[in-house]
Design a protein around this motif. Structure first.
Motif, PDB file in Angstrom:
ATOM      1  N   ALA A 154      26.871  65.150 -58.819  1.00 62.29           N
ATOM      2  CA  ALA A 154      25.785  64.658 -59.674  1.00 62.29           C
ATOM      3  C   ALA A 154      26.045  64.980 -61.137  1.00 62.29           C
ATOM      4  O   ALA A 154      25.797  64.152 -62.032  1.00 62.29           O
ATOM      5  CB  ALA A 154      24.465  65.272 -59.228  1.00 62.29           C
ATOM      6  N   LEU A 155      26.569  66.208 -61.393  1.00 62.84           N
ATOM      7  CA  LEU A 155      26.883  66.589 -62.769  1.00 62.84           C
ATOM      8  C   LEU A 155      27.976  65.692 -63.344  1.00 62.84           C
ATOM      9  O   LEU A 155      27.896  65.251 -64.491  1.00 62.84           O
ATOM     10  CB  LEU A 155      27.305  68.059 -62.808  1.00 62.84           C
ATOM     11  CG  LEU A 155      27.679  68.612 -64.192  1.00 62.84           C
ATOM     12  CD1 LEU A 155      26.498  68.507 -65.148  1.00 62.84           C
ATOM     13  CD2 LEU A 155      28.151  70.061 -64.075  1.00 62.84           C
ATOM     14  N   LEU A 186      27.275  57.754 -56.797  1.00 60.40           N
ATOM     15  CA  LEU A 186      26.573  59.022 -56.666  1.00 60.40           C
ATOM     16  C   LEU A 186      25.586  58.965 -55.505  1.00 60.40           C
ATOM     17  O   LEU A 186      25.488  59.914 -54.709  1.00 60.40           O
ATOM     18  CB  LEU A 186      25.840  59.345 -57.966  1.00 60.40           C
ATOM     19  CG  LEU A 186      24.964  60.610 -57.944  1.00 60.40           C
ATOM     20  CD1 LEU A 186      25.812  61.847 -57.657  1.00 60.40           C
ATOM     21  CD2 LEU A 186      24.212  60.759 -59.259  1.00 60.40           C
ATOM     22  N   TYR A 199      26.122  55.340 -60.588  1.00 62.38           N
ATOM     23  CA  TYR A 199      24.955  55.790 -59.839  1.00 62.38           C
ATOM     24  C   TYR A 199      25.010  55.330 -58.381  1.00 62.38           C
ATOM     25  O   TYR A 199      24.505  56.013 -57.475  1.00 62.38           O
ATOM     26  CB  TYR A 199      23.675  55.290 -60.506  1.00 62.38           C
ATOM     27  CG  TYR A 199      23.382  55.992 -61.807  1.00 62.38           C
ATOM     28  CD1 TYR A 199      23.212  57.375 -61.850  1.00 62.38           C
ATOM     29  CD2 TYR A 199      23.283  55.281 -63.003  1.00 62.38           C
ATOM     30  CE1 TYR A 199      22.946  58.029 -63.034  1.00 62.38           C
ATOM     31  CE2 TYR A 199      23.016  55.928 -64.194  1.00 62.38           C
ATOM     32  CZ  TYR A 199      22.857  57.309 -64.217  1.00 62.38           C
ATOM     33  OH  TYR A 199      22.603  57.965 -65.401  1.00 62.38           O
ATOM     34  N   ALA A 258      28.674  62.677 -62.423  1.00 59.81           N
ATOM     35  CA  ALA A 258      28.096  61.344 -62.636  1.00 59.81           C
ATOM     36  C   ALA A 258      27.274  61.315 -63.917  1.00 59.81           C
ATOM     37  O   ALA A 258      27.303  60.344 -64.683  1.00 59.81           O
ATOM     38  CB  ALA A 258      27.236  60.941 -61.444  1.00 59.81           C
ATOM     39  N   GLN A 259      26.517  62.388 -64.176  1.00 56.48           N
ATOM     40  CA  GLN A 259      25.709  62.462 -65.385  1.00 56.48           C
ATOM     41  C   GLN A 259      26.600  62.458 -66.634  1.00 56.48           C
ATOM     42  O   GLN A 259      26.314  61.763 -67.612  1.00 56.48           O
ATOM     43  CB  GLN A 259      24.835  63.718 -65.349  1.00 56.48           C
ATOM     44  CG  GLN A 259      23.910  63.846 -66.556  1.00 56.48           C
ATOM     45  CD  GLN A 259      23.063  65.109 -66.478  1.00 56.48           C
ATOM     46  OE1 GLN A 259      23.229  65.923 -65.585  1.00 56.48           O
ATOM     47  NE2 GLN A 259      22.152  65.261 -67.437  1.00 56.48           N
ATOM     48  N   GLN A 260      27.686  63.240 -66.582  1.00 60.38           N
ATOM     49  CA  GLN A 260      28.608  63.281 -67.712  1.00 60.38           C
ATOM     50  C   GLN A 260      29.281  61.915 -67.927  1.00 60.38           C
ATOM     51  O   GLN A 260      29.459  61.459 -69.065  1.00 60.38           O
ATOM     52  CB  GLN A 260      29.664  64.370 -67.484  1.00 60.38           C
ATOM     53  CG  GLN A 260      29.095  65.785 -67.520  1.00 60.38           C
ATOM     54  CD  GLN A 260      30.138  66.817 -67.170  1.00 60.38           C
ATOM     55  OE1 GLN A 260      31.209  66.504 -66.636  1.00 60.38           O
ATOM     56  NE2 GLN A 260      29.821  68.083 -67.447  1.00 60.38           N
ATOM     57  N   GLN A 261      29.640  61.275 -66.830  1.00 60.80           N
ATOM     58  CA  GLN A 261      30.267  59.963 -66.935  1.00 60.80           C
ATOM     59  C   GLN A 261      29.290  58.946 -67.523  1.00 60.80           C
ATOM     60  O   GLN A 261      29.666  58.120 -68.372  1.00 60.80           O
ATOM     61  CB  GLN A 261      30.757  59.505 -65.556  1.00 60.80           C
ATOM     62  CG  GLN A 261      31.585  58.226 -65.592  1.00 60.80           C
ATOM     63  CD  GLN A 261      32.139  57.875 -64.222  1.00 60.80           C
ATOM     64  OE1 GLN A 261      31.860  58.566 -63.236  1.00 60.80           O
ATOM     65  NE2 GLN A 261      32.916  56.818 -64.173  1.00 60.80           N
ATOM     66  N   ALA A 262      28.031  59.016 -67.080  1.00 61.80           N
ATOM     67  CA  ALA A 262      27.016  58.106 -67.609  1.00 61.80           C
ATOM     68  C   ALA A 262      26.785  58.355 -69.100  1.00 61.80           C
ATOM     69  O   ALA A 262      26.645  57.411 -69.891  1.00 61.80           O
ATOM     70  CB  ALA A 262      25.710  58.268 -66.837  1.00 61.80           C
ATOM     71  N   GLN A 263      26.755  59.615 -69.505  1.00 64.57           N
ATOM     72  CA  GLN A 263      26.566  59.951 -70.908  1.00 64.57           C
ATOM     73  C   GLN A 263      27.728  59.432 -71.745  1.00 64.57           C
ATOM     74  O   GLN A 263      27.536  58.899 -72.852  1.00 64.57           O
ATOM     75  CB  GLN A 263      26.435  61.471 -71.068  1.00 64.57           C
ATOM     76  CG  GLN A 263      26.185  61.935 -72.493  1.00 64.57           C
ATOM     77  CD  GLN A 263      24.866  61.437 -73.038  1.00 64.57           C
ATOM     78  OE1 GLN A 263      23.921  61.238 -72.287  1.00 64.57           O
ATOM     79  NE2 GLN A 263      24.791  61.251 -74.344  1.00 64.57           N
TER      80      GLN A 263
END
Length: 286
Positions: A22-23, A240, A237, A25-30
């Motif tokens: 999840a982390l 994820l 996402y 994925a969050q970094q990739q999204a950012q």
């Protein structure tokens, strides 16, 4: 207790893996959003600079075209001035009460150099002839002088009139030539005005079209950037979600297997005991 402890350890490991996923994925999204924002900022800057350059080019083109127009008209100005003067002079000469609408007067014709010269020469020749014959001052001489004056005056009047009208026609032709030259120069100036106006219109129209194309291109690229970023975020996402779902399923399987572990162990032991008893009994009664 051993089965439960092992299951808890496996579940914790799976949960940590899910958290890392999840982390990530969050970094990739950012990172995707930051890349999108940077691309959009560059598009806006490029659009602004492009439109500014187009407007600067338009602002520089207009005075240049105006300068060429003024220069071209300046070349034609002397001819237009001469033509206008000739046209005004013709209008005055041929207008109501103008000099060229009237016949020449006797005084004007007598001012003709040829008229006076020929009349004087003829008169002198006649007087000389009469003098040599001794008739000078007689009635016959006076009648001859009168007849000569009438005949010579009539003949030279026609000649002077013809010369006067020929000079008038020549003067008119010269003025008409100047007027025609001025009209031609005015036509050239009018053509320059129309051409300059057309060129200015093309400059403004072309600039407007190029600005519109620049804005449209930037908007299209911006929409493409948003669409690409959205697709990539959806994939991030989506992956994820699949990973978390699989992790949750794995945790459930771990605890399920842990719950069934003692039962399975007991069943295995009973089975093994029965098999050993059967083997022993067979050996005993053999």
């Amino acid at each position: 207790m051993g089965f439960q402890t092992a299951a808890n350890q496996q579940a914790q490991g799976t949960q940590q893996a899910m958290m890392f996923q999840a982390l990530a994925a969050q970094q990739q999204a950012q990172a995707l959003k930051e890349s999108q924002d940077k691309a959009l900022a560059e598009l806006r800057q490029g659009k602004t600079e492009g439109i500014s350059a187009l407007r600067e080019g338009q602002a520089a083109a207009a005075p240049t075209l105006e300068s060429y127009y003024q220069q071209g008209v300046g070349y034609q100005q002397p001819y237009m001035g001469a033509g206008a003067g000739a046209t005004n002079q013709l209008a005055a000469l041929f207008g109501q009460g103008g000099a060229y609408t009237q016949q020449p007067t006797l005084e004007q014709l007598q001012m003709d150099p040829g008229y006076a010269f020929r009349f004087q020469q003829g008169q002198r020749a006649m007087e000389s002839a009469l003098g040599s014959s001794g008739l000078r001052g007689s009635g016959a001489a006076l009648k001859g002088a009168t007849r000569y004056g009438q005949e010579a005056g009539s003949q030279e009047y026609q000649n002077a009139y013809a010369r006067f009208m020929a000079n008038r026609a020549q003067a008119v032709q010269g003025l008409q030539n100047l007027a025609g030259t001025g009209a031609g120069a005015a036509n050239i100036a009018s053509g320059l005005a129309g051409q300059t106006g057309g060129n200015l219109s093309n400059v403004y129209t072309g600039t407007g079209q190029n600005i519109a194309n620049t804005a449209l291109g930037a908007a299209t690229q911006g929409a493409t950037t948003y669409a690409n970023t959205g697709n990539q975020l959806a994939n991030v996402y989506g992956n994820l979600g699949q990973g978390l779902g699989q992790g949750a399923a794995n945790i459930g399987s771990i605890y399920g297997q842990a719950a069934m572990g003692p039962t399975n162990l007991l069943a295995n032991l009973v089975g093994q005991g029965l098999q050993a008893g059967a083997t022993f009994a067979g050996m005993k009664y053999k």
